[in-house]
Design an enzyme around this catalytic site. Structure first.
Site, PDB file in Angstrom:
ATOM      1  N   GLU A  69      46.276  32.892 -37.038  1.00 57.05           N
ATOM      2  CA  GLU A  69      45.180  32.967 -37.998  1.00 57.05           C
ATOM      3  C   GLU A  69      45.228  31.863 -39.051  1.00 57.05           C
ATOM      4  OE1 GLU A  69      42.625  35.101 -38.235  1.00 57.05           O
ATOM      5  OE2 GLU A  69      43.147  36.836 -36.992  1.00 57.05           O
TER       6      GLU A  69
ATOM      7  N   SER B  35      36.743  38.788 -40.601  1.00 56.81           N
ATOM      8  CA  SER B  35      37.296  38.294 -41.855  1.00 56.81           C
ATOM      9  C   SER B  35      36.868  39.201 -43.015  1.00 56.81           C
ATOM     10  CB  SER B  35      36.888  36.837 -42.069  1.00 56.81           C
ATOM     11  OG  SER B  35      37.633  36.228 -43.095  1.00 56.81           O
TER      12      SER B  35
ATOM     13  N   HIS C 250      42.087  31.538 -37.208  1.00 58.57           N
ATOM     14  CA  HIS C 250      41.079  32.413 -37.799  1.00 58.57           C
ATOM     15  C   HIS C 250      39.681  31.953 -37.393  1.00 58.57           C
ATOM     16  CE1 HIS C 250      39.867  35.400 -40.727  1.00 58.57           C
ATOM     17  NE2 HIS C 250      39.102  34.538 -41.370  1.00 58.57           N
TER      18      HIS C 250
END
Length: 497
Positions: A326, A194, A418
């Site tokens: 995600e 990330s 995610h």
């Protein structure tokens, strides 16, 4: 239990002597300073070497981290993923080291940069424990760095990208000191997820970071989330007004951490009136975070993709990839995906993408619920497509993966969201398992074993079991299916830069 396991290991580093602990065949050193505390005159200064100490310094506790404020997410154990929040203290530019409890030297080194939107997270989140890498013959390092206003706000009179400069300082510490822990300073892989992956992608192109690492693993990140300094100065002005200070170094330095965090929360709300779109009308971060690195300085002279196109980072081997769904982490866990229709989906997307209707229609809006079209479109816009663009522009060896395993959390709707990659990469499924675990009740150990091994092998010598990515084959390794496959262009490709 051997005699070795009863001993607390001692290592001499430049600043002094550190003493860690040994657990289960792994030596752990938790909280070694790599830079001086960023307080007082050093608060908005580039990182400087840590002050020396006398005697033996115990490095067995996490210690402080960067000021931050986390909020609970109903139905999700957030602390396992990003840590327990702010642990106050000045001396937080520190790192952890894990190494096998033996006499080996010349081991591959992996340096992890945590995520959290450049405003939350720490080196000590349970899911990021480096024990499993040390178990498999790697010296693993995890770092803290400055975030939010202190790390990523281009205040006039303050060096830009201080958070990135902290990461560079940690890498310089690794180059100078890691051989004392049995690591090879010439075989360093930097990896992160990330925001951490975004930072790494940027550093691949940075002349300031050149030569500090051999390989980079970019998980759910890319080089497309930077802003022009001029655009970010709008945020400087907004925050200064909220805090009632001048938009200068002295103005922000006069504000303590708590009111600073209050202001960060206010500007981070979806309702905050702040326009961070660039000259092309796009907001590259899609509102996920107000704080990102800037380009146009010595750290990132040009946008990272432009730098890649000109050959920057060509000597760095790159493994880059995303998870298949995600945006589910943001829009499923919050309930937004199934609450909004086509019109509201357009309203949300148009703040970041000037051709919002065209994009949503390409993802089936009108034929399916608007929130689902928005979620799929944003997975591509925010993560998947920019990662492919990074792979296309990188002139060095590049491999691309996609994690397709679907989490059964949130009634089976979370899917390949995610952050689900992190517990697999660290082979730390227990941290993300349970009623409120990101991975649900019974995640597959075989996926963790495979993914962790891929990362270890790549860090050891760059080897991976599929061909590099190129513009013709666009080969992507699907981690659940376990095979490389041709990757077609996404439906909205014609609307993307």
């Amino acid at each position: 239990m051997s005699i070795r396991e009863h001993l607390d290991p001692i290592v001499h580093v430049t600043a002094g002597v550190v003493q860690g602990r040994t657990t289960g065949g792994v030596q752990c050193y938790i909280g070694i300073p790599y830079a001086a505390p960023p307080v007082g005159a050093l608060r908005f200064a580039p990182p400087s070497p840590p002050p020396s100490w006398t005697g033996v310094r115990a490095v067995t506790d996490a210690g402080p981290n960067a000021p931050q404020r986390i909020r609970p997410v109903p139905g999700l154990n957030v602390e396992a993923l990003i840590g327990s929040g702010w642990m106050p203290g000045d001396d937080y530019l520190t790192l952890n080291v894990w190494r096998p409890d033996d006499d080996r030297t010349g081991l591959p080194v992996m340096v992890f940069v945590h995520g959290g939107g450049f405003v939350i997270g720490s080196k000590d989140a349970p899911v990021q424990d480096g024990t499993t890498f040390a178990r498999d013959g790697v010296v693993c390092v995890a770092i803290n760095y400055r975030m939010g206003i202190d790390g990523f706000l281009p205040i006039p009179g303050v060096p830009t990208n201080l958070g990135l400069r902290d990461i560079v300082a940690a890498l310089e510490w690794v180059r100078a000191e890691i051989d004392r822990f049995g690591g090879d300073p010439g075989n360093v892989t930097i990896f992160g997820e990330s925001a951490g992956a975004m930072a790494i992608a940027d550093l691949v192109t940075s002349p300031v970071a050149e030569g500090l690492f051999t390989r980079a693993i970019i998980q759910s990140g890319h080089g497309g989330m930077t802003r022009d300094v001029g655009v970010m100065r709008r945020l400087v002005t907004k925050l200064a007004k909220l805090l009632g200070v001048s938009p200068t170094r002295d103005g922000f330095a006069s504000v303590a951490a708590e009111p600073m965090l209050d202001a960060v929360e206010k500007v981070s709300l979806p309702t905050a009136r702040i326009d961070l779109r660039g000259a092309d009308g796009r907001e590259p971060v899609f509102g996920i975070s107000r704080f990102v690195p800037v380009h146009g300085d010595d750290m990132l002279p040009v946008p990272p993709l432009d730098a890649l196109r000109n050959g920057a980072g060509a000597d760095v081997d790159v493994l880059i990839g995303t998870n298949a769904e995600e945006m589910n982490l943001y829009l499923v866990s919050s309930g937004v995906r199934d609450k909004i229709g086509r019109l509201l989906a357009w309203f949300v997307l148009r703040k970041s993408q000037p051709r919002a209707w065209a994009v949503l229609n390409a993802y089936g809006a009108g034929k399916r619920p608007g929130g689902r079209a928005l979620t799929d479109a944003m997975t591509d816009l925010v993560f998947r497509w920019p990662a492919r663009r990074f792979a296309e522009e990188h002139r060095g060896r590049t491999h691309v993966y996609e994690l397709e395993w679907r989490s059964p959390a949130f009634g089976g709707e979370l899917g390949a969201a995610h952050a689900i990659d992190v517990p697999f990469v660290f082979d730390a499924l227990a941290c993300a398992t349970g009623p409120d675990g990101l991975l649900g009740e019974a995640p597959p150990q075989d996926v963790a074993t495979r993914m962790h091994r891929l990362w270890v092998d790549f860090a050891r010598d760059g080897s991976l079991p599929w061909a590099p990515f190129d513009r013709d084959t666009r080969q992507v390794y699907r981690i659940v299916a376990g095979e490389a496959a041709f990757e077609p262009v996404m439906p909205a490709a014609s609307f993307l830069p």
